[in-house]
Design a protein around this motif. Structure first.
Motif, short mmCIF file in Angstrom:
data_model
loop_
_atom_site.label_atom_id
_atom_site.label_comp_id
_atom_site.label_asym_id
_atom_site.label_seq_id
_atom_site.Cartn_x
_atom_site.Cartn_y
_atom_site.Cartn_z
N GLU A 64 0.81 -1.16 0.15
CA GLU A 64 -0.14 -0.16 -0.22
C GLU A 64 0.99 1.32 0.17
N LYS A 65 0.40 2.22 -0.44
CA LYS A 65 1.19 3.73 -0.61
C LYS A 65 1.15 4.27 0.94
N PRO A 66 2.51 4.33 1.07
CA PRO A 66 2.82 4.83 2.55
C PRO A 66 1.83 6.10 3.12
N THR A 67 1.89 6.30 4.32
CA THR A 67 0.88 7.29 4.80
C THR A 67 1.70 8.43 5.15
N TYR A 68 3.11 8.70 5.18
CA TYR A 68 3.43 9.86 5.53
C TYR A 68 3.28 10.81 4.99
N PRO A 69 3.03 12.06 5.08
CA PRO A 69 2.61 13.30 4.41
C PRO A 69 3.35 13.74 3.23
N ASN A 70 4.59 13.42 3.10
CA ASN A 70 5.66 13.89 2.34
C ASN A 70 5.81 13.10 1.09
N PHE A 71 5.04 11.85 1.30
CA PHE A 71 5.50 10.90 0.04
C PHE A 71 5.12 11.20 -1.31
N ASP A 72 3.94 11.86 -1.57
CA ASP A 72 3.57 12.37 -2.91
C ASP A 72 4.76 13.28 -3.31
N ASN A 73 5.24 14.25 -2.67
CA ASN A 73 5.95 15.33 -2.73
C ASN A 73 7.45 14.74 -3.24
N LEU A 74 7.85 13.64 -2.54
CA LEU A 74 9.07 12.90 -2.58
C LEU A 74 9.08 12.18 -3.97
N ILE A 75 8.08 11.22 -4.33
CA ILE A 75 7.70 10.69 -5.34
C ILE A 75 7.80 11.83 -6.54
N GLY A 76 7.46 12.80 -6.58
CA GLY A 76 7.02 13.60 -7.71
C GLY A 76 8.64 14.27 -8.00
N ASN A 77 9.31 14.59 -7.06
CA ASN A 77 10.64 14.98 -7.16
C ASN A 77 11.60 14.04 -7.53
N ILE A 78 11.25 12.70 -7.04
CA ILE A 78 12.47 11.66 -7.70
C ILE A 78 11.99 11.24 -9.05
N ASP A 79 10.71 11.31 -9.61
CA ASP A 79 10.42 11.02 -11.03
C ASP A 79 11.20 12.35 -11.85
N ALA A 80 10.91 13.67 -11.23
CA ALA A 80 11.48 14.70 -12.09
C ALA A 80 13.08 14.48 -12.23
N GLU A 81 13.82 14.08 -11.36
CA GLU A 81 15.19 13.75 -11.23
C GLU A 81 15.63 12.61 -12.33
N MET A 82 14.79 11.64 -11.96
CA MET A 82 15.26 10.24 -12.99
C MET A 82 14.86 10.76 -14.38
N HIS A 83 13.96 11.57 -14.58
CA HIS A 83 13.79 11.91 -16.10
C HIS A 83 14.79 12.99 -16.51
N ARG A 84 15.32 13.83 -15.49
CA ARG A 84 16.39 14.73 -15.96
C ARG A 84 17.79 13.79 -16.32
N LEU A 85 17.80 12.67 -15.60
CA LEU A 85 19.04 11.78 -15.67
C LEU A 85 18.84 10.90 -16.73
N GLY A 86 17.60 10.75 -17.55
CA GLY A 86 17.37 9.67 -18.52
C GLY A 86 17.42 8.32 -18.07
N TRP A 87 17.02 8.19 -16.36
CA TRP A 87 16.82 6.86 -16.17
C TRP A 87 15.60 6.30 -16.40
N THR A 88 15.51 5.04 -16.81
CA THR A 88 14.46 4.05 -16.89
C THR A 88 13.96 3.45 -15.57
N VAL A 89 12.95 3.11 -15.68
CA VAL A 89 12.24 2.63 -14.42
C VAL A 89 12.96 1.24 -13.86
N GLU A 90 13.39 0.77 -14.69
CA GLU A 90 14.31 -0.45 -14.51
C GLU A 90 15.65 -0.12 -13.99
N GLU A 91 16.32 0.89 -14.37
CA GLU A 91 17.51 1.46 -13.86
C GLU A 91 17.19 1.94 -12.52
N GLY A 92 16.29 2.36 -12.27
CA GLY A 92 15.80 3.05 -10.87
C GLY A 92 15.66 1.87 -9.99
#
Length: 90
Positions: free
Chosen positions: A26-54
């Motif tokens: 299940e999705k974690p319940t801590y309040p910062n989760f969505d923000n962290l995931i969004g920022n991680i997605d943006a950084e992975m995109h910036r680096l050109g990482w695939t889901v598999e590389e992550g």
């Protein structure tokens, strides 16, 4: 005795199989989760990482296959690592 080589399943077919290595979490319940995931997605995109590389990075450094399995501190650490990375590194 003869052996038949079996080619790996294409990604689309693999996604239809149950995933025994990474049970649904299940999705974690801590309040910062969505923000962290969004920022991680943006950084992975910036680096050109695939889901598999992550996933490879998560397995190598955290022993976990999904961001859903990381603690808030581990997600924050992963984000910091990505932000400090200048070049694509799997």
């Amino acid at each position: 005795m003869t052996f038949t080589l079996i080619s790996p399943l294409p990604d689309k077919a693999r996604s239809l199989l149950p995933n025994t290595q990474c049970p649904m979490t299940e999705k974690p319940t801590y309040p910062n989760f969505d923000n962290l995931i969004g920022n991680i997605d943006a950084e992975m995109h910036r680096l050109g990482w695939t889901v598999e590389e992550g996933r490879e990075h998560l397995m190598r450094y955290y022993g976990k296959r999904s961001r859903l399995q990381l603690t808030e501190e581990e997600l924050d650490n992963f984000l910091l690592y990505l932000q400090l990375t200048d070049t694509p590194v799997p």
